[in-house]
Write an enzyme that holds these catalytic residues in place. Structure first.
Site, PDB file in Angstrom:
ATOM      1  N   CYS A 222     -14.172  -6.436 -55.461  1.00 27.64           N
ATOM      2  CA  CYS A 222     -15.444  -5.803 -55.835  1.00 27.64           C
ATOM      3  C   CYS A 222     -16.094  -5.312 -54.550  1.00 27.64           C
ATOM      4  CB  CYS A 222     -16.323  -6.758 -56.642  1.00 27.64           C
ATOM      5  SG  CYS A 222     -16.863  -8.239 -55.769  1.00 27.64           S
ATOM      6  N   GLY A 223     -17.408  -5.154 -54.539  1.00 28.28           N
ATOM      7  CA  GLY A 223     -18.058  -4.679 -53.320  1.00 28.28           C
ATOM      8  C   GLY A 223     -17.968  -5.701 -52.201  1.00 28.28           C
TER       9      GLY A 223
END
Ligand code: RB5
Length: 154
Positions: free
Chosen positions: A67-68
């Site tokens: 993810c980020g």
């Protein structure tokens, strides 16, 4: 080794790169659980849950979730009983996550790590195994604590 992989919209590009990298590695079968487009705004916990269930059920030996930051994916995956997910952005942590913690899931953040380093970290994690020994009772204790709180009545 069968590996589940998933990402949210922040890490689609990194997932593609790591899938290509994994395709060059020996004896690895990938189960890709999405998302496949930056426009797909599926909430990251849904993706983390899918990958974690593949691992907890024994269908896949390992999982990779992107993810980020890698953080929300690890927090979510660790809610699934039996899963040990660790966020790793360096080789030493990736090795220790396997050798000391027997983490079956690695999470990484596409906004934290570049693709080349991500490949190196992933390779270290793939090639490391649980060392057992003095780490065994510690991991067993994690399992016991999980069992203890699972059995608390809601
Ligand atoms: C964006 O949804 C961001 O929160 C996510 O990619 C991840 O970093 C969460 O931990």
């Amino acid at each position: 080794m069968k590996i589940a992989i998933g990402c949210d919209n922040a890490a689609v590009s990194l997932k593609r790169i790591l899938n290509d990298f994994l395709a060059t590695q020996k004896d690895i079968q990938i189960v890709d659980l999405g998302v496949d487009s930056e426009d797909d705004l599926e909430l990251y916990p849904n993706v983390a849950e899918r990958v974690a269930l593949e691992v907890a059920s024994g269908n896949c030996e390992r999982g990779i979730i992107l993810c980020g930051t890698g953080l929300g994916m690890a927090i979510t995956a660790n809610k699934v009983p039996g899963v040990r997910a660790a966020t790793c952005h360096d080789v030493y942590s990736a090795e220790r996550a396997r050798k000391s913690n027997n983490a079956q899931i690695i999470t990484m953040g596409a906004r934290v790590i570049g693709p080349e380093k991500a490949k190196t970290v992933l390779k270290a994690w793939l090639e490391s195994e649980f060392a057992g020994g003095r780490s065994a009772p510690k991991v067993q204790r994690i399992v016991e604590i999980e069992q203890k709180y699972l059995s608390i009545e809601k």
